[in-house]
Design a protein around this motif. Structure first.
Motif, PDB file in Angstrom:
ATOM      1  N   ILE A 112     -12.720   3.459  15.633  1.00  0.00           N
ATOM      2  CA  ILE A 112     -12.517   2.943  14.178  1.00  0.00           C
ATOM      3  C   ILE A 112     -11.975   1.962  15.391  1.00  0.00           C
ATOM      4  O   ILE A 112     -10.731   2.517  14.956  1.00  0.00           O
ATOM      5  CB  ILE A 112     -12.235   3.416  13.282  1.00  0.00           C
ATOM      6  N   LYS A 113     -12.454   0.699  15.174  1.00  0.00           N
ATOM      7  CA  LYS A 113     -11.944  -1.022  14.727  1.00  0.00           C
ATOM      8  C   LYS A 113     -11.994  -1.239  14.153  1.00  0.00           C
ATOM      9  O   LYS A 113     -12.935  -1.685  14.237  1.00  0.00           O
ATOM     10  CB  LYS A 113     -11.477  -0.820  16.836  1.00  0.00           C
ATOM     11  N   ASN A 114     -10.793  -1.891  12.981  1.00  0.00           N
ATOM     12  CA  ASN A 114     -11.167  -3.113  12.633  1.00  0.00           C
ATOM     13  C   ASN A 114     -12.810  -2.789  11.442  1.00  0.00           C
ATOM     14  O   ASN A 114     -12.760  -3.733  10.812  1.00  0.00           O
ATOM     15  CB  ASN A 114     -11.143  -4.785  13.236  1.00  0.00           C
ATOM     16  N   GLY A 115     -12.544  -1.190  11.324  1.00  0.00           N
ATOM     17  CA  GLY A 115     -13.719  -1.275  10.400  1.00  0.00           C
ATOM     18  C   GLY A 115     -14.808  -1.026  10.878  1.00  0.00           C
ATOM     19  O   GLY A 115     -16.003  -0.164  10.318  1.00  0.00           O
ATOM     20  N   PHE A 116     -15.065  -1.037  12.400  1.00  0.00           N
ATOM     21  CA  PHE A 116     -16.059  -0.526  12.860  1.00  0.00           C
ATOM     22  C   PHE A 116     -16.035   0.509  14.014  1.00  0.00           C
ATOM     23  O   PHE A 116     -15.294   0.498  14.662  1.00  0.00           O
ATOM     24  CB  PHE A 116     -16.346  -1.864  13.937  1.00  0.00           C
ATOM     25  N   ALA A 117     -17.725   1.144  13.975  1.00  0.00           N
ATOM     26  CA  ALA A 117     -17.043   2.443  14.795  1.00  0.00           C
ATOM     27  C   ALA A 117     -17.216   1.723  16.080  1.00  0.00           C
ATOM     28  O   ALA A 117     -18.304   1.196  16.495  1.00  0.00           O
ATOM     29  CB  ALA A 117     -18.202   3.058  14.809  1.00  0.00           C
ATOM     30  N   LYS A 118     -16.593   1.832  16.981  1.00  0.00           N
ATOM     31  CA  LYS A 118     -17.004   1.419  18.816  1.00  0.00           C
ATOM     32  C   LYS A 118     -17.236   2.389  19.486  1.00  0.00           C
ATOM     33  O   LYS A 118     -16.225   4.027  19.383  1.00  0.00           O
ATOM     34  CB  LYS A 118     -15.613   0.597  19.402  1.00  0.00           C
ATOM     35  N   VAL A 119     -17.332   2.188  20.762  1.00  0.00           N
ATOM     36  CA  VAL A 119     -17.847   3.569  22.065  1.00  0.00           C
ATOM     37  C   VAL A 119     -16.692   2.772  23.394  1.00  0.00           C
ATOM     38  O   VAL A 119     -17.531   1.651  23.839  1.00  0.00           O
ATOM     39  CB  VAL A 119     -18.849   3.845  22.078  1.00  0.00           C
ATOM     40  N   LEU A 120     -15.910   3.283  24.025  1.00  0.00           N
ATOM     41  CA  LEU A 120     -15.565   3.362  25.091  1.00  0.00           C
ATOM     42  C   LEU A 120     -16.952   3.825  26.041  1.00  0.00           C
ATOM     43  O   LEU A 120     -16.467   4.955  26.204  1.00  0.00           O
ATOM     44  CB  LEU A 120     -13.595   3.573  25.067  1.00  0.00           C
ATOM     45  N   ILE A 121     -17.056   3.205  26.768  1.00  0.00           N
ATOM     46  CA  ILE A 121     -18.157   3.805  27.977  1.00  0.00           C
ATOM     47  C   ILE A 121     -17.207   3.110  29.718  1.00  0.00           C
ATOM     48  O   ILE A 121     -16.708   2.181  29.501  1.00  0.00           O
ATOM     49  CB  ILE A 121     -19.183   3.101  27.873  1.00  0.00           C
ATOM     50  N   GLY A 122     -17.696   4.680  30.503  1.00  0.00           N
ATOM     51  CA  GLY A 122     -16.759   3.847  31.370  1.00  0.00           C
ATOM     52  C   GLY A 122     -18.043   3.961  32.560  1.00  0.00           C
ATOM     53  O   GLY A 122     -18.788   5.095  32.620  1.00  0.00           O
ATOM     54  N   VAL A 123     -18.288   3.537  33.997  1.00  0.00           N
ATOM     55  CA  VAL A 123     -18.815   3.211  34.762  1.00  0.00           C
ATOM     56  C   VAL A 123     -18.457   4.441  35.572  1.00  0.00           C
ATOM     57  O   VAL A 123     -17.248   3.870  36.721  1.00  0.00           O
ATOM     58  CB  VAL A 123     -19.125   2.441  35.515  1.00  0.00           C
ATOM     59  N   GLY A 124     -18.475   5.956  35.852  1.00  0.00           N
ATOM     60  CA  GLY A 124     -17.674   5.992  37.054  1.00  0.00           C
ATOM     61  C   GLY A 124     -19.376   6.988  38.093  1.00  0.00           C
ATOM     62  O   GLY A 124     -20.303   6.772  37.692  1.00  0.00           O
ATOM     63  N   LYS A 125     -18.775   7.677  39.303  1.00  0.00           N
ATOM     64  CA  LYS A 125     -19.482   8.298  40.117  1.00  0.00           C
ATOM     65  C   LYS A 125     -19.084   9.743  40.294  1.00  0.00           C
ATOM     66  O   LYS A 125     -18.074  10.360  39.493  1.00  0.00           O
ATOM     67  CB  LYS A 125     -18.240   7.631  41.985  1.00  0.00           C
ATOM     68  N   GLY A 126     -20.161  10.340  40.483  1.00  0.00           N
ATOM     69  CA  GLY A 126     -20.126  11.972  40.022  1.00  0.00           C
ATOM     70  C   GLY A 126     -19.304  12.531  40.827  1.00  0.00           C
ATOM     71  O   GLY A 126     -18.692  11.804  42.030  1.00  0.00           O
ATOM     72  N   LYS A 127     -18.554  13.614  40.914  1.00  0.00           N
ATOM     73  CA  LYS A 127     -17.230  14.340  41.597  1.00  0.00           C
ATOM     74  C   LYS A 127     -18.435  15.084  41.838  1.00  0.00           C
ATOM     75  O   LYS A 127     -19.178  16.335  41.820  1.00  0.00           O
ATOM     76  CB  LYS A 127     -16.268  15.142  40.755  1.00  0.00           C
ATOM     77  N   LYS A 128     -18.107  15.480  43.568  1.00  0.00           N
ATOM     78  CA  LYS A 128     -18.423  17.201  43.626  1.00  0.00           C
ATOM     79  C   LYS A 128     -17.159  18.190  43.266  1.00  0.00           C
ATOM     80  O   LYS A 128     -16.167  18.061  43.305  1.00  0.00           O
ATOM     81  CB  LYS A 128     -18.021  17.246  45.601  1.00  0.00           C
ATOM     82  N   LEU A 129     -17.861  19.084  44.149  1.00  0.00           N
ATOM     83  CA  LEU A 129     -17.107  20.182  43.681  1.00  0.00           C
ATOM     84  C   LEU A 129     -15.913  20.845  44.553  1.00  0.00           C
ATOM     85  O   LEU A 129     -15.147  21.220  43.570  1.00  0.00           O
ATOM     86  CB  LEU A 129     -17.631  21.806  43.623  1.00  0.00           C
ATOM     87  N   TYR A 130     -15.832  20.179  45.124  1.00  0.00           N
ATOM     88  CA  TYR A 130     -14.378  20.118  45.844  1.00  0.00           C
ATOM     89  C   TYR A 130     -13.499  19.003  45.370  1.00  0.00           C
ATOM     90  O   TYR A 130     -12.589  19.972  46.068  1.00  0.00           O
ATOM     91  CB  TYR A 130     -14.616  19.819  47.429  1.00  0.00           C
ATOM     92  N   ASP A 131     -13.482  17.615  45.010  1.00  0.00           N
ATOM     93  CA  ASP A 131     -13.232  17.327  44.354  1.00  0.00           C
ATOM     94  C   ASP A 131     -12.700  17.372  42.838  1.00  0.00           C
ATOM     95  O   ASP A 131     -11.784  17.533  42.364  1.00  0.00           O
ATOM     96  CB  ASP A 131     -13.917  15.712  43.525  1.00  0.00           C
ATOM     97  N   LYS A 132     -12.986  18.371  42.392  1.00  0.00           N
ATOM     98  CA  LYS A 132     -12.625  19.286  40.867  1.00  0.00           C
ATOM     99  C   LYS A 132     -11.858  19.996  41.954  1.00  0.00           C
ATOM    100  O   LYS A 132     -10.818  19.921  40.730  1.00  0.00           O
ATOM    101  CB  LYS A 132     -14.064  19.349  39.974  1.00  0.00           C
ATOM    102  N   ARG A 133     -12.121  20.509  41.774  1.00  0.00           N
ATOM    103  CA  ARG A 133     -11.397  21.461  43.055  1.00  0.00           C
ATOM    104  C   ARG A 133      -9.775  21.272  43.006  1.00  0.00           C
ATOM    105  O   ARG A 133      -9.113  21.657  42.584  1.00  0.00           O
ATOM    106  CB  ARG A 133     -11.827  22.583  44.241  1.00  0.00           C
ATOM    107  N   GLN A 134      -9.526  19.815  43.636  1.00  0.00           N
ATOM    108  CA  GLN A 134      -8.528  19.342  44.042  1.00  0.00           C
ATOM    109  C   GLN A 134      -8.047  18.783  42.731  1.00  0.00           C
ATOM    110  O   GLN A 134      -6.855  18.763  42.649  1.00  0.00           O
ATOM    111  CB  GLN A 134      -8.978  18.290  44.812  1.00  0.00           C
TER     112      GLN A 134
END
Length: 155
Positions: A112-134
């Motif tokens: 909530i910001k100044n009485g209004f509902a806001k959503v923070l959206i992100g642009v991202g690249k999907g991680k591979k399994l080995y990235d998650k393990r790292q």
């Protein structure tokens, strides 16, 4: 106020694990009826939510807002598709990144910001399994270092 500040009501913890977030954008959200009351109570889940771009409009799908307990028979559908309020230039840049291989647009947190509902959206690249393990290894290493540092301070 900086982006993402305000009373945080919901966080998508899975987003940072599954995606490498490169850019964030703050967006307003179109709500109906008693949805804002449920949001203010923190009855929101962003876990499986995602953002679609159709007809030059951004839509938030799969976000769950629980029905308001003190509402009446005209309560909202908990998982309906909700429109996001963005500028045309922002939607155009999101459309361009969506067309690139492996990029997704996902909600990171709701607040909530100044009485209004806001959503923070992100642009991202999907991680591979080995990235998650790292990432898990790095997290565990940092945790071990903190424990060792704390143990040295107590001695």
């Amino acid at each position: 106020m900086a982006k993402g500040t305000g009373k945080v009501l919901a966080v998508n913890k899975k987003a940072n694990f599954d995606y490498a977030i490169e850019e964030t954008i703050e967006a307003g959200i179109v709500l109906k009826g008693t949805e804002i009351k449920s949001i203010r109570k923190g009855k929101v889940q962003l876990r499986d939510a995602f953002i679609l771009i159709r007809n030059n409009e951004a839509w938030l799908s799969n976000m769950h807002i629980s029905p308001y307990e003190q509402g009446n028979i005209h309560n909202h559908d908990p998982v309906r598709v909700r429109k996001l309020l963005l500028h045309k230039k922002q939607i155009a840049s999101l459309t361009g990144t969506m067309k690139q291989q492996g990029y997704s647009i996902i909600p990171l947190k709701m607040y909530i910001k100044n009485g209004f509902a806001k959503v923070l959206i992100g642009v991202g690249k999907g991680k591979k399994l080995y990235d998650k393990r790292q990432d898990l290894k790095e997290k565990e290493h940092k945790r071990d270092m903190q424990r060792a540092f704390k143990a040295n301070q107590q001695d």
